[in-house]
Every structure is written in structure tokens, then in C-alpha cells.
Design a protein around this motif. Structure first.
Motif, PDB file in Angstrom:
ATOM      1  N   ILE B  86       0.838  -1.204   0.000  1.00 11.75           N
ATOM      2  CA  ILE B  86       0.000   0.000   0.000  1.00 11.75           C
ATOM      3  C   ILE B  86       0.872   1.252   0.000  1.00 11.75           C
ATOM      4  O   ILE B  86       0.634   2.190  -0.766  1.00 11.75           O
ATOM      5  CB  ILE B  86      -0.953  -0.016   1.225  1.00 11.75           C
ATOM      6  CG1 ILE B  86      -1.979  -1.137   1.047  1.00 11.75           C
ATOM      7  CG2 ILE B  86      -1.645   1.334   1.392  1.00 11.75           C
ATOM      8  CD1 ILE B  86      -2.897  -1.348   2.237  1.00 11.75           C
ATOM      9  N   SER B  87       1.924   1.247   0.818  1.00  8.16           N
ATOM     10  CA  SER B  87       2.751   2.455   0.879  1.00  8.16           C
ATOM     11  C   SER B  87       3.451   2.715  -0.455  1.00  8.16           C
ATOM     12  O   SER B  87       3.744   3.846  -0.790  1.00  8.16           O
ATOM     13  CB  SER B  87       3.761   2.361   2.023  1.00  8.16           C
ATOM     14  OG  SER B  87       4.760   1.419   1.730  1.00  8.16           O
ATOM     15  N   LEU B  88       3.708   1.654  -1.222  1.00  5.72           N
ATOM     16  CA  LEU B  88       4.409   1.825  -2.495  1.00  5.72           C
ATOM     17  C   LEU B  88       3.505   2.265  -3.646  1.00  5.72           C
ATOM     18  O   LEU B  88       3.939   2.999  -4.531  1.00  5.72           O
ATOM     19  CB  LEU B  88       5.117   0.522  -2.894  1.00  5.72           C
ATOM     20  CG  LEU B  88       6.299   0.081  -2.031  1.00  5.72           C
ATOM     21  CD1 LEU B  88       6.794  -1.291  -2.469  1.00  5.72           C
ATOM     22  CD2 LEU B  88       7.439   1.086  -2.105  1.00  5.72           C
ATOM     23  N   PRO B  91      -0.206   7.347  -4.552  1.00  2.00           N
ATOM     24  CA  PRO B  91       0.461   8.547  -5.078  1.00  2.00           C
ATOM     25  C   PRO B  91       1.195   9.278  -3.945  1.00  2.00           C
ATOM     26  O   PRO B  91       0.860   9.091  -2.769  1.00  2.00           O
ATOM     27  CB  PRO B  91      -0.694   9.389  -5.632  1.00  2.00           C
ATOM     28  CG  PRO B  91      -1.958   8.719  -5.247  1.00  2.00           C
ATOM     29  CD  PRO B  91      -1.651   7.376  -4.685  1.00  2.00           C
ATOM     30  N   PRO B  92       2.201  10.101  -4.287  1.00  2.00           N
ATOM     31  CA  PRO B  92       2.967  10.792  -3.252  1.00  2.00           C
ATOM     32  C   PRO B  92       2.069  11.627  -2.340  1.00  2.00           C
ATOM     33  O   PRO B  92       1.002  12.082  -2.763  1.00  2.00           O
ATOM     34  CB  PRO B  92       3.911  11.704  -4.032  1.00  2.00           C
ATOM     35  CG  PRO B  92       3.862  11.258  -5.442  1.00  2.00           C
ATOM     36  CD  PRO B  92       2.623  10.452  -5.645  1.00  2.00           C
ATOM     37  N   ASN B  93       2.503  11.836  -1.088  1.00  3.89           N
ATOM     38  CA  ASN B  93       1.682  12.623  -0.157  1.00  3.89           C
ATOM     39  C   ASN B  93       1.609  14.084  -0.590  1.00  3.89           C
ATOM     40  O   ASN B  93       2.535  14.603  -1.213  1.00  3.89           O
ATOM     41  CB  ASN B  93       2.207  12.504   1.276  1.00  3.89           C
ATOM     42  CG  ASN B  93       3.641  12.964   1.418  1.00  3.89           C
ATOM     43  OD1 ASN B  93       4.509  12.542   0.646  1.00  3.89           O
ATOM     44  ND2 ASN B  93       3.899  13.826   2.376  1.00  3.89           N
ATOM     45  N   ALA B 126      -4.704  10.340   6.354  1.00  6.89           N
ATOM     46  CA  ALA B 126      -3.412   9.960   6.938  1.00  6.89           C
ATOM     47  C   ALA B 126      -2.418   9.595   5.834  1.00  6.89           C
ATOM     48  O   ALA B 126      -1.279  10.064   5.824  1.00  6.89           O
ATOM     49  CB  ALA B 126      -3.601   8.787   7.901  1.00  6.89           C
ATOM     50  N   TRP B 127      -2.848   8.761   4.891  1.00  6.96           N
ATOM     51  CA  TRP B 127      -1.958   8.367   3.784  1.00  6.96           C
ATOM     52  C   TRP B 127      -1.450   9.588   3.030  1.00  6.96           C
ATOM     53  O   TRP B 127      -0.297   9.654   2.634  1.00  6.96           O
ATOM     54  CB  TRP B 127      -2.700   7.431   2.815  1.00  6.96           C
ATOM     55  CG  TRP B 127      -2.808   6.024   3.307  1.00  6.96           C
ATOM     56  CD1 TRP B 127      -2.049   5.429   4.267  1.00  6.96           C
ATOM     57  CD2 TRP B 127      -3.745   5.034   2.858  1.00  6.96           C
ATOM     58  NE1 TRP B 127      -2.449   4.123   4.442  1.00  6.96           N
ATOM     59  CE2 TRP B 127      -3.484   3.850   3.596  1.00  6.96           C
ATOM     60  CE3 TRP B 127      -4.772   5.020   1.913  1.00  6.96           C
ATOM     61  CZ2 TRP B 127      -4.207   2.676   3.398  1.00  6.96           C
ATOM     62  CZ3 TRP B 127      -5.493   3.853   1.719  1.00  6.96           C
ATOM     63  CH2 TRP B 127      -5.219   2.688   2.463  1.00  6.96           C
ATOM     64  N   ARG B 135       4.320   6.167   6.026  1.00  8.18           N
ATOM     65  CA  ARG B 135       3.084   5.520   5.608  1.00  8.18           C
ATOM     66  C   ARG B 135       3.183   4.015   5.833  1.00  8.18           C
ATOM     67  O   ARG B 135       2.240   3.367   6.280  1.00  8.18           O
ATOM     68  CB  ARG B 135       2.948   5.789   4.114  1.00  8.18           C
ATOM     69  CG  ARG B 135       1.579   5.858   3.593  1.00  8.18           C
ATOM     70  CD  ARG B 135       1.687   5.995   2.095  1.00  8.18           C
ATOM     71  NE  ARG B 135       1.357   7.313   1.609  1.00  8.18           N
ATOM     72  CZ  ARG B 135       1.632   7.706   0.366  1.00  8.18           C
ATOM     73  NH1 ARG B 135       2.284   6.908  -0.467  1.00  8.18           N
ATOM     74  NH2 ARG B 135       1.284   8.899  -0.039  1.00  8.18           N
ATOM     75  N   PHE B 136       4.364   3.486   5.540  1.00 10.29           N
ATOM     76  CA  PHE B 136       4.600   2.065   5.764  1.00 10.29           C
ATOM     77  C   PHE B 136       4.427   1.726   7.251  1.00 10.29           C
ATOM     78  O   PHE B 136       3.733   0.780   7.620  1.00 10.29           O
ATOM     79  CB  PHE B 136       6.010   1.705   5.278  1.00 10.29           C
ATOM     80  CG  PHE B 136       6.509   0.362   5.728  1.00 10.29           C
ATOM     81  CD1 PHE B 136       5.913  -0.800   5.256  1.00 10.29           C
ATOM     82  CD2 PHE B 136       7.562   0.250   6.616  1.00 10.29           C
ATOM     83  CE1 PHE B 136       6.360  -2.044   5.673  1.00 10.29           C
ATOM     84  CE2 PHE B 136       8.014  -0.991   7.037  1.00 10.29           C
ATOM     85  CZ  PHE B 136       7.414  -2.138   6.561  1.00 10.29           C
ATOM     86  N   VAL B 137       5.019   2.549   8.109  1.00 11.26           N
ATOM     87  CA  VAL B 137       4.921   2.317   9.550  1.00 11.26           C
ATOM     88  C   VAL B 137       3.464   2.447  10.009  1.00 11.26           C
ATOM     89  O   VAL B 137       2.962   1.620  10.772  1.00 11.26           O
ATOM     90  CB  VAL B 137       5.830   3.305  10.318  1.00 11.26           C
ATOM     91  CG1 VAL B 137       5.547   3.248  11.802  1.00 11.26           C
ATOM     92  CG2 VAL B 137       7.294   2.994  10.039  1.00 11.26           C
TER      93      VAL B 137
END
Lengths: 333, 528
Positions: B86-88, B91-93, B126-127, B135-137
């Protein structure tokens, strides 16, 4: 068919030549000088001048002819031209036109301009044979400036702690791209002989890189103060490296974007930088060719072909023996 | 959460124990207490209650990334980790939301009662407010399972270094039933020990495989030998009239084993026993499969209790009359066992095997399979009960595994650390002139061999079934396994336990692989 698959590789019947063949043939057109595309033993090679220089370096005495970018050559019933692929200096896409039908073979390519390789240019065609090494939506590269910052920070942190950073990068292409991004104010740059050799060839072809010194088994350790060493990935684990004293190992590859692969590689640092297109790069490049038929080779071919089909292309997998970017530490030069 | 994400990244990026300890210690020195506590909780497998289903997370992520369902799933299969996938793919934050680790967890708990669309809005926001590493954490806080090569021992060492307490003391305090919502950093690590949780187990002492001939261990009189059983390691605690059963995975499994429920009646308060939980009928152990049924079922019915009753084969005692006696020599500790096991049929003493020399013991060890044991344990009589995998005083001397040579017929790519390598193989043996699949195996080869086989698989694929490739039946591997049983569910009619690749038999052509009859012969020789 402008091109067809034969045992020895991609073949053009109209011009009686092969592109990047993996078995011995009479006439081979070579997209770039990495070993999985430019193999030994063909009777005659045709490639861009920088690639030809590298072929002489790698393969010794071969019969080779060079062709400038964007210059059209007629071979039999085919018109052939080479166009920048952005993969590494001298790398090319090969355009083949037969009876008005145009096919383009991408070789390996990346869409971000890295400053050293000639910038990728999309070529209009009917059929595009595209690599898709990183054809998964998990791969998104950051701008290279950001990665160079990470590498330089790592280098200067190591220098502060009296540790030598040893960065694994392919000796042709990736190594020089990184050299160009290193901040030589931090300290001296040493290179493994394999990297030094290819860098020298590229220097002779007119490219500028920071000053480097070859590192050898009997290098005087005092000269290594604050230094960084650039070496082929396979060499970062060799015994001479371990004798250098405390080191920190790094690996620069698109595969470092995946945690599991990074952990398998067991380097202290993984830098996500690739000379292949990422997901967005592949999709943009393919759209810009205007091609309706796409053949995808080396990489996540089935997934990527299925995705392209869902986007309205006539997309198929093509089984080749190209390897793309290896993650197992094998050097591709 | 920047500092915590940076810690995760540092831990992830180094394989060196000292660098990991230094990174943890530096985090423990600088982070606020609430964050530190959550950090320890997360790294020891105590994640916050899951407030969002993974299927919701997947759907919201692929919608945000604008990907079709199948592409998300295929990508996930290759990346091997949902939180990372999901984090990958997102789209960028677009902005930055800066909260600490414990603040993010509080927010998650705060939204746990929300309607699905409110939860979705919270997660998407949040994402959008977190860079990829944070985001991964964040996703890991929801999905759980931080696997960073940080063992409990490593955490204990780092904390011990930070607070200046002995590592063993810290390790013990970290065991048991606590969560960050029921304690504080100060109470957990520095509070009065007496107030410590009644249920708290001791860290297990784990044995090492014997790598040298036992003669190198010195005089045989210094050692005690016992059968090594194939069950699950457990600790039974009786304190204050209450029974707790812990598995080695630090899971409280009291409810799974009603056999032990009444032990408070026969064991005195302040008793902690260490042993092997195993299904046992009359005088014989049952195959591990019986125990497996017991472990996987949440509730244990009467029928299952009759079919697969469990006992604990007790081999050590760590606490007696409320006193920690781990420092006492093994021979002294065991003297207490005689008294306390009387009257508890669900507890069996692991009896020492009498032997007169190492050679004699070797003869006995070779008969382990007939006893339905895996081999023999060797314990130094003068040794204290240590913790973790410390070499020197406990050795497991297992029988050599059973082996056959089998042909690889299918290959599939692995996940996570083995993404894009073909590492999961199906093996077959000959039945006449056909190859019958009998097991899968994933481990036992080096990374280098896996890479070599991966390029071989790419060139020798006969057919693809989704992610599975049927390959030319050409490569032969020596497959080792610990147990073998009849199994009507398998095409071959047999099932093996703990299969793994012992080595790649490059010297053997496929035609020389073993046959199904050879496997049946092994099976018959055991039950005969």
C-alpha cells in the motif's frame, strides 16, 4: 512481420539481421553493451559509437560498425535507425521500417534524463517491443538528485565515523551515473578495476566524471581516509573488501525499492536508483510511441501485458533471454 | 512519527547486531515515554487492536491509486507485505501530518468506533499526509507484524543499556500479558517487582543442535540425557490459585488445554514448570498431527479431548515456593520435581535415560524413532537455567532426518525477502514411469542456488498456471523430512513432516530419483 522470434533471437527477415541475439549470428544490431544484450561471437556488430567503443573493450577484436543516433541506414529491404534510450551512455532503441510498417525495439530504457546518458526520446511506431523489468505499480523512482543526497549523506556520515562506504553498482552505466552525482568535497573516490575500466572508455568518448583512483589489493590504507569505493555488486562481498577495515556496504538498484529484496541483499544501505523505467515511465513511454501492438520482454511480462491489454493495447509477452536489472549481485558488464 | 520511522528504517537497513542495539538505545534515550512503550510493545508482537479490516485497507488503497483489483493483488503477491504494498502504490503525499507514534495510535483507537466511511476518510487523510516510509509504519500499526530482525533479546539488551539494569531482569519484565494501555514505561521496567503481573512467564532457555560428537562435551557423568519429544514448548505457571499456560511463542494458551485447568489444586502456589506439551495416549505419544488439531481449534470439544488428550512432559522447574530458582544447578532444581508432580496425571516427568558411556548413549539415541522421539536432549547437570539460545549447556541430538531424492516439477516465486526468486518447489517421485507429486519444500538452499535455479526455471518453463510454473522434470534434490504418515488427502497417499531441501543433486539425472515404493517402504519400516 517486420521482426520475428527465432532461436537465436529477434530477427528481421527483410534485412537479414538480428537485434541483441543470444546465439551466434552473422549480423547483430546491438542496443547497448550490457552482457545480456551484447554477446560474444557474432560475425558482425552494428551499434552507436559509444556502444562500439564499449564492445571493443569488453569483447576484444570484433568486426563492428558504428552508426550515429537518428541516422538512417538501409539494410536489405529494411530501413534502420538508432535513437537514445536513456539507459546508459550510447544505449539505443532500434527503429526498423519495412514497407512502411515501423517497429521499435526498446532495448533497456529509462525516461528520466540522468545527465550522462543521451536523453530518452519516444519514437512513433506501429509495434513497440518494450522491456518491463519494473512493470509493477510498486515501482516509483524518486528524482535522482534526492538519491544522490542520500548517498552523499551516507558517505559523509561514514567518513565522520571512520568507516569506508563501499557502494555496489553495475560497472557500466550505474557506476558512472553515481560518480557524476557524488560530492567529491567529502573525500577521494576509489573505483574497483572493472568500474575504472569502463569509466575510462566513457571518458575517452567525451564524457566528464570526477577524478577516480583504482583500488587494488595492496592499496595504501592511509589514502582511503574519507574515501568512498564504487565496485561491482559482486565485489562488495569479496575478501579484499573485508580487509579494508570497518566498512559499510551499499547497493544501488531499483530492486532496493522492495524491502524483502533489500533484506535479502543484506547490504547496510539500499539506494533505490535504476537505469530502467519505473511504472509511470513505462506507461508514458508506451503511450508516446502511439503503437497499437506492444510486446513486452524481461520483467513482470504477464502482469504488465495484462495491464496494457486492459488499457486498450494489443499486448503480448515475448520470451527472451534478457535479464534486465539483476538483483542477485551478478554484474551485467 | 518521523523518529520512529527513521528507527524502523535503520533497523531494517542493517544486519549488524551492534548497530541495531545502538539505534534502539538512542531511540529509548530521546523518545517520549509513551512512544518508547509502544515501540517495545510493537516489536514484541503487541499491536493495537485491529480497527480496520485488511480487505477495507486493500480496497481503499487500490481506489486511491486507481488500480484494478487483480493488479493490486498481483503486486501484493510479489511485494509480499500488505502494509508495504500500500505504501508503495499510493500517489505521493500532498501535505505533512506530524504526530508522534503514540498520538497516531491514539487516533487509530479514537476512530475505532467510526462508521466505515468516516474510517475511510481518516485513513485516506493519513496516507495523504505521510511520506512513504512513515506511511509504511502507519500501515504496520494497523496490519501488525513488524519483522525487523529485532529479537526480544535484542530489545532487552538495548533497554538494559539505556536504563542501566541487568538484561535478564529486563527480559523477564518484558514477558507476559502487559499492553501499553495497562502499564507505563516506568511501571513496566522500573516499578516494584512484586506488583508484576501474576501471569508473567520466564524467558525460555533454548537448546542448540549438537554439531560435534558428544565425546567433546567432556565426561558423560556431567550430563543428563532425556528423550526429545515433538510437541510444543510450554511453561505452566501456578500463582495465587490461578493456572497460566504459555507457549514458547509467548502466547497465552491456557484455554486451549483444559487438561491443565485444575493444576492449582495439586501444585502449590508459586510453581513454574517448563516442558513439552504433547498429545499422549496411555504410554505412547501421538503424532504431531494430533496436537496440531488441538492448537488450531479455538474451542476444544469433548470428542477431540478424548481423541487427542495432552500432557506436559515436564523437564524443568523455574520457580518453586514462589522463589526464582533458575540460578540453581539442574540437579538441584530437578529434586523439587519429584514432590510436585505426584497427583497430576496430566504432568509426566521427563525421566533421565540411564547410560554408561557416550557410545552407549549413541546406541540408545539411534532407537529414538521406535520411541516416537526425535532424538535425545543433553543437559549439563551443573548448569543454571539460562535464557534464549545460549550455547553450551543444552544440546539437542536429533536423529538424522529421513531422505529421498525427488524431482522438481513445479516452481513458484516466493514473497517478501524472496520476492522475484523461484523458491517454492513441488517435488515428485517415480511411480512406474510417471512422476507423482508428494511434497513441497521452500528451504535449505543458499540464495546463490535459488538465483541459479530461478534463471533455470525461466528457461525451462513448460506451462504456466497463474503464478505456478510447470518445469522440465530434470532437477533432482535430496529432500529431508522428520516424519511420514499415510494421507488419503495427498495424491501420493503419504504426507511428510518438515520437508526441506538438503542439497541439490547435480550429479543425479531425474531417472535415478527415488520411487513412491521407496517412500512406502520407509513408512512401513516405521509402523512395522
Amino acid at each position: 512481420m517486420v521482426l520475428q522470434m527465432r532461436q537465436a533471437g529477434l530477427y528481421c527477415p527483410a534485412g537479414d539481421f538480428y537485434i541483441d541475439p543470444w546465439r551466434r549470428v552473422e549480423r547483430a544490431l546491438i542496443t547497448h553493451a550490457h552482457a545480456d544484450h551484447a554477446r560474444w561471437g557474432h560475425d558482425h556488430y552494428l551499434a552507436t559509437p559509444r556502444t562500439v567503443a564499449m564492445l571493443y573493450h569488453r569483447l576484444g577484436e570484433i568486426s563492428a560498425q558504428s552508426i550515429a543516433y537518428d541516422h538512417t541506414l538501409t539494410i536489405g529491404g529494411a530501413k534502420v535507425s538508432f535513437h537514445p534510450a536513456g539507459h546508459l551512455p550510447g544505449s539505443a532503441q532500434i527503429r526498423v521500417e519495412v514497407g512502411g510498417e515501423v517497429w521499435v525495439v526498446s532495448g533497456d530504457y529509462k525516461t528520466e534524463h540522468d545527465g550522462a546518458a543521451e536523453a530518452f526520446a519516444p519514437i512513433k511506431c506501429h509495434t513497440f517491443i518494450s522491456e518491463c523489468t519494473f512493470g509493477l505499480p510498486a515501482f516509483h523512482w524518486q528524482p535522482q538528485a534526492q538519491i544522490f543526497d542520500e548517498i552523499n549523506t551516507w558517505w559523509s556520515d561514514c567518513a565522520k565515523d571512520g568507516i569506508i562506504p563501499v557502494l555496489g553498482a553495475y560497472s557500466l552505466g550505474k557506476a558512472q551515473r553515481i560518480l557524476a552525482g557524488l560530492n567529491s568535497d567529502i573525500g577521494p573516490i576509489f573505483t574497483h578495476p572493472a568500474v575504472e575500466g569502463t569509466t575510462e572508455i566513457l571518458r575517452q568518448s567525451g564524457l566528464n566524471f570526477p577524478t577516480t583512483r583504482p583500488v587494488t589489493k595492496d592499496v595504501d590504507k592511509a589514502t582511503l581516509q574519507n574515501a568512498i569505493i564504487i565496485a561491482p555488486p559482486s565485489a562488495t562481498a569479496s575478501s579484499w573488501v573485508k580487509k579494508l577495515g570497518p566498512i559499510s556496504t551499499g547497493f544501488a538498484s531499483g530492486w532496493m525499492g522492495i524491502r524483502g529484496i533489500r533484506r535479502r541483499r543484506a547490504a547496510d544501505r539500499g539506494f533505490v536508483i535504476s537505469d530502467h523505467a519505473d511504472w509511470d515511465g513505462l506507461n508514458t513511454a508506451i503511450a508516446e510511441t502511439g503503437a497499437e501492438t506492444i510486446y513486452v520482454t524481461h520483467g513482470y511480462t504477464e502482469i504488465f501485458a495484462k495491464w496494457l491489454s486492459s488499457q486498450g493495447y494489443d499486448a503480448r509477452c515475448l520470451d527472451t533471454e534478457f535479464q534486465g536489472e539483476e538483483d542477485a549481485g551478478e554484474d551485467s558488464t | 512519527m518521523k523518529d520512529f520511522a527513521a528507527l524502523v528504517q535503520t533497523l531494517d537497513q542493517t544486519t549488524k547486531t551492534n548497530a541495531k542495539i545502538a539505534a534502539l538505545a538512542s531511540y529509548f534515550e530521546t523518545a517520549p515515554s509513551d512512544d518508547k512503550l509502544w515501540c517495545v510493545a510493537l516489536f514484541t508482537g503487541r499491536r493495537p487492536k485491529r480497527i480496520i479490516t485488511t480487505s477495507n485497507l486493500r480496497t481503499w488503497a487500490r481506489e486511491a491509486a486507481n488500480l484494478p483489483d487483480w493488479l493490486f493483488e498481483d503486486t501484493y503477491a510479489i511485494v509480499g507485505d500488505l502494509a508495504e504494498t500500500i505504501s508503495l502504490i499510493l500517489p505521493p503525499n500532498t501535505h505533512v501530518q506530524d504526530h508522534s507514534l503514540s498520538q497516531w495510535i491514539d487516533l487509530l483507537i479514537l476512530h475505532s468506533g467510526d462508521e466505515p466511511d468516516q474510517k475511510q476518510a481518516f485513513i485516506l487523510k493519513a496516507w495523504n499526509g505521510l511520506p512513504s516510509d512513515e506511511r509504511f509504519v502507519f500501515n504496520k500499526l494497523i496490519t501488525g507484524g513488524f519483522r525487523l530482525g529485532v529479537s526480544q533479546k535484542l530489545i532487552s539488551r538495548a533497554i538494559a543499556k539505556t536504563i542501566g539494569q541487568p538484561e535478564t531482569e529486563v527480559a523477564h519484565r518484558l514477558m507476559g500479558k502487559w499492553t501499553p494501555t495497562t502499564t507505563t514505561w516506568e511501571d513496566l521496567l522500573l516499578g516494584d517487582n512484586k506488583a508484576a503481573d501474576l501471569s508473567k512467564p520466564y524467558p525460555f532457555y533454548l537448546s542448540h543442535p549438537l554439531e560435534t560428537p558428544p565425546t567433546e562435551l567432556g565426561p558423560h557423568e556431567d550430563w543428563q540425557a532425556e528423550w526429545k519429544w515433538d510437541g510444543i514448548r510450554g511453561q505452566i505457571i501456578v500463582r495465587d490459585g490461578t493456572v497460566f499456560v504459555w507457549s514458547r511463542g509467548e502466547e497465552l494458551v491456557t484455554d486451549r488445554f483444559p487438561e491443565f485447568a485444575d493444576l492449582a489444586k495439586t501444585l502449590p502456589d508459586g510453581t513454574v514448570l517448563d516442558g513439552e506439551i504433547i498429545c499422549w495416549n496411555g504410554d505412547t505419544p501421538l503424532p504431531f498431527a494430533a496436537l496440531q488439531k488441538r492448537i488450531t481449534r479455538k474451542s476444544v470439544g469433548k470428542k477431540l479431548l478424548d481423541e487427542a488428550p495432552v500432557v506436559m512432559i515436564v523437564y524443568d522447574i523455574l520457580e518453586w515456593q514462589g522463589k526464582d530458582i533458575r540460578h540453581a544447578p539442574l540437579s538441584d532444581r530437578l529434586s523439587h520435581l519429584d514432590d510436585c508432580l505426584v497427583g497430576s496425571p496430566c504432568l509426566r516427568r521427563s525421566l533421565p535415560i540411564p547410560f554408561t558411556s557416550w557410545g552407549h548413549l549413541k546406541e540408545i539415541q539411534s532407537t529414538a524413532r521406535a520411541q516416537r522421539a526425535e532424538g535425545v536432549m543433553l543437559k549439563r547437570l551443573s548448569s543454571p537455567y539460562e535464557q534464549g539460545r545460549k550455547k553450551g549447556n543444552w544440546w539437542k541430538w536429533k536423529l538424522d532426518p529421513m531422505t529421498v531424492d525427488a524431482v522438481m516439477i513445479y516452481a513458484q516465486a516466493g514473497h517478501g525477502r524472496r520476492a522475484n526468486l523461484f523458491t517454492d518447489y513441488t517435488f515428485a517421485v517415480w511411480d512406474g514411469d510417471t512422476l507423482v507429486p508428494f511434497t513441497k519444500a521452500y528451504s535449505g538452499l543458499t540464495d546463490k542456488e535459488f538465483s541459479e535455479i530461478t534463471s533455470w526455471v525461466r528457461k525451462n518453463t513448460l506451462q504456466r498456471f497463474g503464478p505456478v510454473r510447470q518445469v522440465t522434470p530434470e532437477l533432482v534434490f535430496e529432500i529431508a523430512f522428520e516424519g511420514i504418515q499415510d494421507s488419503p488427502r495427498h495424491k501420493s497417499g503419504i504426507a511428510v513432516r518438515f520437508p526441506r531441501m538438503l542439497r541439490w543433486r547435480r550429479d543425479k539425472p531425474a531417472s535415478e530419483a527415488n520411487t513412491l515404493q521407496d517412500l512406502r517402504d520407509i513408512l512401513n519400516s516405521l509402523s512395522g
